[in-house]
Design an enzyme around this catalytic site. Structure first.
Site, PDB file in Angstrom:
ATOM      1  N   ASP A   1       6.985  -8.582  10.070  1.00  0.00           N
ATOM      2  CA  ASP A   1       5.708  -7.551  10.308  1.00  0.00           C
ATOM      3  C   ASP A   1       4.829  -8.846   9.769  1.00  0.00           C
ATOM      4  O   ASP A   1       3.475  -8.799  10.557  1.00  0.00           O
ATOM      5  CB  ASP A   1       5.752  -6.621  10.571  1.00  0.00           C
TER       6      ASP A   1
ATOM      7  N   ASN B   1      13.513  -5.760   1.414  1.00  0.00           N
ATOM      8  CA  ASN B   1      12.607  -4.838   2.024  1.00  0.00           C
ATOM      9  C   ASN B   1      11.258  -3.716   1.115  1.00  0.00           C
ATOM     10  O   ASN B   1      12.319  -3.385   0.404  1.00  0.00           O
ATOM     11  CB  ASN B   1      13.239  -4.600   3.263  1.00  0.00           C
TER      12      ASN B   1
ATOM     13  N   TRP C   1       3.016  -8.406   7.340  1.00  0.00           N
ATOM     14  CA  TRP C   1       1.891  -7.436   6.633  1.00  0.00           C
ATOM     15  C   TRP C   1       2.204  -7.249   4.981  1.00  0.00           C
ATOM     16  O   TRP C   1       1.650  -6.443   4.310  1.00  0.00           O
ATOM     17  CB  TRP C   1       1.085  -5.863   7.543  1.00  0.00           C
TER      18      TRP C   1
ATOM     19  N   CYS D   1       7.510 -12.698   6.978  1.00  0.00           N
ATOM     20  CA  CYS D   1       8.788 -11.766   7.436  1.00  0.00           C
ATOM     21  C   CYS D   1       8.592 -10.884   8.239  1.00  0.00           C
ATOM     22  O   CYS D   1       9.151 -11.711   9.055  1.00  0.00           O
ATOM     23  CB  CYS D   1       8.819 -11.200   5.844  1.00  0.00           C
TER      24      CYS D   1
END
Lengths: 745, 572
Positions: free
Chosen positions: B346, B283, B348, B344
């Site tokens: 969200d 992330n 973006w 993923c």
């Protein structure tokens, strides 16, 4: 290609599963040709052969392969495919002596046998054991072959396995090396490699002295090796050495000239004296030698014992052994597993660091010669290992002549071949087990690695290409050339003489490796030339515009570029005190090294770097971490997973070559019209590697090597990724958006 | 000194005004202390010196700190320490008398972080004029038409024309022909932030598509949504793919953990005709820390003794490898005829990386200078990569957890591809660096704000200039001379550590020991091109004079140089 066990068959165990028996295959084919063998070289004899043998293609784990005959001759291990070879068109770069499925015996590094799916290193003692189901051969040029012997008659399999293992692993004597049978049977057309200076005559040495404007003493008394068997027939020493001293310790401790700087100072190399017994005698001798060297220019000297500051040849050997393992890859799984910790793995071998240390040391010597105009004497036990590495590197950095192809070959002749580097022992051509007195070590390869780093960083300064260096590194293990076959000039001459007598004929004609036509045709040789090489002609013109320092030959930095006060050679004013010092210690080391040597030379490098780069002047390597690279062409060329299809550096060099040929055509056209003023020539054009034009699309990044392999068009998708990133801290589990909560619908 | 030059040069930005003009000492990590003057305008911080000019756009500043206090004794120990977003730090030593530091700090703080002080971003003040209007480079309808859309299976939907369906999506979406607007609304309820699966790219021959979206809102209870399931099945059917592949960019564990906050992934039971693949990309927080570590080993000094293991310990290149290999898998699937859905959390960050890289591999149009701009406008800007949050334009909160170098990581991946395929891209390394510089500079409106709806409300397209105006008005310095267009070629880079390398010319560019020369190959190639033209001209002249002298001469000027040569070789 015959593919077996592939398709939908998911083999649960990695052992080979075939749906076609060898008999079937044979019956499908036309009556088997008898005595399949490669085109034999003069003097080549087949020892044994076996068929059918399955050669695995390295592509993947699917155990596909090609059937054929496996042979062992006195020159090579050879695999001859049952299939008709692919179209020749892909063979841009064919070696005339051995093909892609041939391994010169000297090139075999290790043999492994697979017994019940366990891979075992084959040693001499295991020959009597039962024959393995699979034989894996690791080569010194980093190829990996896997031969499956389960289809072969047990007797034949055993024979070929034992034959290969015997001829590759058993110690042998020098006279059994293939070069002699080859030389004895090949037509004695004496074709000296055209322009390479061999440094085996007095003229060559005087010429080199003249070229560097050196004024030293050439010694001719060793022409018949009466005086030392570890020195060349002819060599040059400081003028001040007396006749009496020359013969005192036959060759030991004698400062042998390497090269002279335009300022007059020079670089010498010497072997160290044996452990002193009669103290006074040796001290006095060594002192006189140092004085003689210092006398050469301004009574200055810096002495460096390389064995104290650089890794030993054993370190080098160990490091390279670790290093090469990571390129001898048996299958895709191994490849991706080793990819995970690739950088630290590479670092842990220490190989790149050894390269850096050698370059670093060379830069230090260059600084002495160039900036301080001090004579340099480098020493080492034998004076023919790291001394050769450092002195050659120094000359490449300082003298643009050695960056041309013939100049470079001359340098190797001068420092390594005439300089008596023990190729035979270091390369372990004879598989001697007694590591104590033969100490195998890839010292020459280390030198090529260092040169490659320079080529990589300053490509336009070198006339030869990366491919040239790679091929040269391969040629070390081709037992045809006299160049890499002996420990000394004496051994070369005496062995050749003895062999010729034995055969009762005239002088043997062993080609030098520089006879490239023995291995490659003209087209292939074009790939040795770097199309980026900026010609001297053009440089001279540019220089005329910008007035520069007085030395036309050298075009190095004017010493005024360095503002530091000149450190005087310490002999100059204080001869007496130095003599005292010498009695206390043997000699003082590099004088000015308060910091680490790296810090000391950094300033030198930075001053040089701030000046506009002159490819025909002084050239220094950048030694920062990111600048030290892996020689990808040499080490990765056979590994299918890393081939970039249609990419890699070759994609642009081929475009460059194509444009170059276009420009040359135009130029020729204009010349024919004969109204072209010579004044307008801004570029001197030389032939580029034209053979590869317009095919760049199909070329892979390993070009020109492995060119007739069929690289798969499918992308290589890394496996074992997760092991790599053990990011287990709180960050990994954190949400991307910390300040917002997803609304639950 | 050079102040007049400075002003003249920047009159371009009419609204530029000078704020500070003071004597300072710049503590250069490479050359030691340098005396000079500092000029701060509302756009940039400069320290002109006869030999050395430091020129820093204010918006590149991430953090300003005072160093030393009233009692500081050591030389140059009193001053300012500035952390920049572009991999460098700046240090200024000041005199302790006369409150000069207070003034400089105050002005810097105000104009480096205008949004935190109620001031506009510089892009809204700049009135630069360019020949070309870069805002015209991307027109969604044109781009979809180029891909052959709409067609009988895919339609254009205007359901989001007022950002009513999804406020972070663009207004124009491509969805399956069979899905009604009502379907879309219902699917939106089951996708995080209503980011429903929409089409990014379609393969012209095999009609396989790349769809992008956010995670399904499965939650702890393992909720299902019939509409979402049916919607994905319609996507699968569109080109007769037997199994739809869903690429979840996250590591498996993270996807599972997301269930706790209402998210999750497509379960096997619910989506029977789909296979789910996790791509194990970490992330934004992991990436931020990784870049921080990278900066530590390259600035100010390059870690020397253990360079390779230090580099490895930053994991930066490993993350690059994961992103690239994820994109390779997507591209490979699509080129073999299977449709894919990529998401993923969200949709973006990692999703934008994967879809745009896969599109770069599959579609040679995106490898041209303008095509690449379209790709950025489309996959990154219009689909709501949160540039404002990730970069923190004009915002003083340097420790904001939302900041992350996701876009930089993407550009790095692109650079790795250009390294491996040096003839396949029309743009060069310099172009990529300029894009990254203006990612932070706030001189252009291109990378401002988080999504289209916010951009609209700030009238970015009318009130600011696009970066592409600068680029496209004079393209020569951004063009790769080796570019050879090949329309139907799929590029698969090798995602192995053996080939990935640190982008030295970007990450270590402030270090003078790294030689920043034009690549010698490129230089030589350009020289040869010039020489060829020179020769051709000369030949033409000769032919011209020949034909006037000789009556039987017939040498018309060939159009292309190639023809020219072959023609010329014959007569003599």
């Amino acid at each position: 290609m015959l593919s077996l066990g592939g398709g939908g068959a998911k083999s649960t165990k990695p052992s080979f599963v075939s749906y076609v028996t060898p008999e079937e295959i044979k019956s499908e084919k036309e009556p088997p040709k008898k005595e399949k063998h490669p085109d034999l070289l003069p003097g080549e004899v087949i020892f044994c052969s076996a068929d059918p043998v399955l050669k695995h293609t390295q592509d993947d784990l699917s155990q596909r392969g090609i059937f054929g005959t496996l042979l062992c001759t006195n020159f090579r291990v050879s695999f001859v495919s049952d299939e008709t070879p692919l179209e020749e068109m892909t063979q841009h770069f064919k070696n005339k002596l051995y093909g892609e499925n041939d391994i010169p015996l000297m090139c075999v590094d290790n043999i492994y046998g697979v017994y019940d799916e366990k891979k075992k290193l084959i040693t001499k003692g295991m020959l009597k054991n039962k024959c393995p189901s699979k034989m894996i051969i690791h080569c010194k040029d980093l190829r990996v072959f896997q031969f499956c012997l389960t289809y072969t008659k047990e007797e034949d399999a055993k024979k070929i396995f034992q034959g290969i293992a015997h001829h590759c692993l058993e110690p042998k004597s020098l006279k059994c090396v293939f070069a002699f049978s080859y030389a004895a049977s090949s037509s004695p057309e004496v074709q000296r490699s055209q322009r390479t200076v061999m440094f085996d005559s007095k003229e060559d040495w005087t010429q080199e002295m003249k070229r560097t404007k050196a004024n030293l003493r050439i010694v001719t008394e060793n022409e018949n090796f009466e005086f030392s068997m570890r020195l060349p027939k002819f060599f040059i020493i400081p003028a001040a050495v007396t006749d009496e001293d020359i013969s005192k310790f036959p060759g030991k401790g004698l400062p042998v000239w390497c090269w002279s700087h335009h300022s007059g100072c020079a670089m010498f190399k010497a072997s160290t004296l044996p452990v002193p017994q009669e103290d006074g005698l040796m001290q006095g001798y060594m002192e006189r030698m140092l004085h003689a060297v210092a006398h050469t220019h301004l009574y200055s000297l810096k002495l460096e014992d390389l064995s104290e500051t650089l890794p030993t040849i054993q370190d080098i050997q160990q490091s390279y052994n670790k290093f090469k393992q990571f390129f001898l890859i048996d299958n895709s799984t191994d490849f991706w597993v080793s990819d995970v910790k690739w950088f630290s793995t590479l670092e842990n071998t220490g190989w790149l660091d050894i390269i850096r240390q050698c370059l670093q040391k060379a830069v230090e010597v260059v600084e002495c010669l160039e900036k301080e105009n001090t004579n340099v004497l480098i020493m080492e036990e034998e004076g023919s290992d790291l001394c050769c590495v450092i002195s050659s590197l120094v000359q490449i950095m300082l003298d643009p002549h050695f960056r041309t192809l013939t100049g470079f070959q001359g340098l190797v002749q001068k420092e390594w071949v005439a300089g008596c580097h023990a190729f035979l022992d270091r390369c372990n051509h004879l598989y001697q087990k007694d590591k104590e007195c033969h100490s195998p070590s890839p010292v020459f390869l280390l030198f090529l690695e260092c040169v490659w780093q320079m080529v990589q960083q300053h490509s336009p300064a070198f006339q030869f290409s990366e491919t040239y260096l790679t091929v040269l590194s391969d040629s070390i293990h081709v037992p045809i050339f006299s160049t890499f076959l002996f420990n000394s000039a004496y051994q070369r001459e005496s062995t050749m003489k003895a062999e010729a007598q034995h055969l009762q004929r005239g002088p043997l004609n062993c080609p030098a490796v520089w006879d490239w036509s023995v291995q490659f045709d003209c087209k292939a040789q074009e790939l040795f030339i770097n199309p980026l090489y900026a010609d001297k002609l053009k440089q001279d013109k540019a220089i005329r515009k910008v007035p520069r320092a007085k030395h036309q030959r050298q075009l190095s930095l004017p010493s005024s570029a360095f503002k530091t006060p000149p450190k005087k050679g310490f002999f100059k004013d204080e001869t007496e005190s130095l003599k005292k010092m010498l009695r206390v210690k043997r000699i003082s080391r590099w004088m000015a090294s308060p910091d680490s040597p790296a810090a000391a030379t950094r300033e030198f490098y930075e001053t040089w770097q701030r000046r506009p780069l002159d490819y025909h002047g002084l050239l220094l390597p950048c030694l920062d971490g990111p600048a030290m690279r892996l020689w990808m062409q040499r080490y990765l060329r056979w590994i299918p997973e890393v081939q970039i299809l249609g990419g890699g550096p070759v994609a642009i060099t081929s475009m460059l070559a194509e444009l170059l040929s276009q420009v040359q055509d135009l130029r020729r056209e204009l010349d024919m019209r004969s109204c072209w003023e010579t004044e307008a020539e801004s570029l001197q054009l030389r032939p580029g590697p034209l053979a590869l034009t317009r095919t760049s699309l199909r070329l892979s990044s390993s070009f020109p090597f492995a060119s007739n392999r069929n690289w798969t068009f499918k992308p290589a998708i890394p496996t074992s990724l997760l092991q790599s990133l053990m990011v287990t801290d709180r960050l990994a589990s954190q949400e991307d958006e910390t300040n917002e909560v997803i609304s639950l619908v | 000194m050079t102040i007049t030059v400075g002003v003249a040069q920047f009159l371009y930005f009419l609204c530029l005004f000078s704020l500070v003009d003071k004597d300072v000492m710049y503590i250069c990590p490479f050359n030691g202390a340098l005396k000079g003057k500092v000029f701060i305008t509302n756009f940039r911080l400069m320290e002109p010196d006869s030999t050395f000019t430091l020129d820093v756009p204010l918006s590149v500043i991430s953090r300003i700190e005072k160093m030393g206090g009233a009692s500081s004794r050591g030389e140059n120990s009193y001053g300012l320490d500035i952390t920049c977003k572009d991999m460098r730090n700046l240090r200024f030593a000041l005199k302790q008398e006369g409150h000069s530091r207070r003034d400089i700090f105050g002005e810097l703080f105000k104009y480096a972080f205008p949004l935190s002080h109620g001031l506009p971003l510089f892009a809204f003040l700049s009135q630069e004029k360019f020949e070309e209007n870069g805002w015209n480079i991307y027109k969604p309808m044109d781009e979809f038409r180029r891909q052959g859309l709409p067609n009988e299976r895919w339609r254009i939907s205007f359901i989001n024309s007022t950002y009513e369906l999804c406020d972070t999506y663009p207004t124009i979406l491509v969805v399956p022909f069979k899905a009604t607007e009502e379907d879309l609304r219902r699917v939106a309820t089951f996708r995080s932030r209503c980011r429903i699966p929409v089409l990014s790219w379609i393969h012209r021959e095999n009609q396989a598509v790349i769809m992008r979206c956010s995670q399904p809102l499965v939650g702890m209870s393992g909720k299902r949504n019939k509409d979402d399931e049916r919607y994905l099945d319609i996507i699968r059917e569109a080109n007769g793919t037997p199994k739809l592949t869903i690429y979840d960019a996250r590591p498996n564990v993270n996807a599972v953990a997301n269930k706790a906050t209402g998210g999750g992934y497509e379960g096997e039971d619910a989506y029977q005709n789909a296979e789910l693949v996790f791509l194990d990309i970490h992330n934004i927080h992991v990436m931020r820390e990784s870049l921080k570590k990278l900066k530590d080993i390259v600035y100010p000094n390059v870690e020397e003794s253990h360079w390779l293991s230090s580099l490895e310990s930053t994991h930066w290149l490993e993350h690059i490898k994961l992103v690239l290999s994820g994109a390779i898998q997507v591209a490979d699937k699509v080129s073999s005829g299977n449709s894919v859905v990529v998401h993923c959390s969200d949709g973006w960050d990692r999703t934008a990386q994967l879809t745009s890289l896969a599109m770069l591999m599959l579609d040679s149009y995106y490898r041209t200078l303008r095509g690449f701009q379209v790709l950025l406008e489309k996959e990154w800007i219009s689909f709501g990569h949160k540039f404002a949050s990730r970069i923190g334009h004009g915002d003083k909160n340097h420790a904001d957890q939302d900041r992350s170098p996701i876009f930089l990581q993407f550009i790095d991946c692109v650079w790795q591809m250009t390294k491996q395929f040096p003839t396949a891209f029309e743009f060069n390394e310099h172009f990529l660096i300029v894009v990254l510089d203006h990612l932070y500079s706030c001189r252009f409106g291109t990378f401002l704000y988080n999504c289209e709806s916010i951009r609209d409300s700030h009238n970015v397209r009318t009130k600011t200039v696009s970066l592409w105006s600068l680029i496209n008005s004079s393209t020569t310095s951004y063009v790769n001379p080796f570019f050879t267009p090949e329309s139907s070629r799929v590029l698969y880079p090798v995602a192995s550590m053996r080939h990935l390398e640190l982008w030295v010319n970007y990450y270590i560019r402030w270090n003078p020991r790294i030689r920043h020369q034009q690549s010698p190959v490129e230089q030589r190639y350009k020289e040869l091109l010039a020489l060829r033209d020179q020769y051709l001209k000369k030949l033409e002249e000769l032919q011209l004079s020949d034909s006037t002298h000789m009556t039987n001469s017939s040498t018309p000027n060939a159009a292309s140089p190639n023809q020219h040569i072959t023609h010329l070789q014959t007569p003599f």
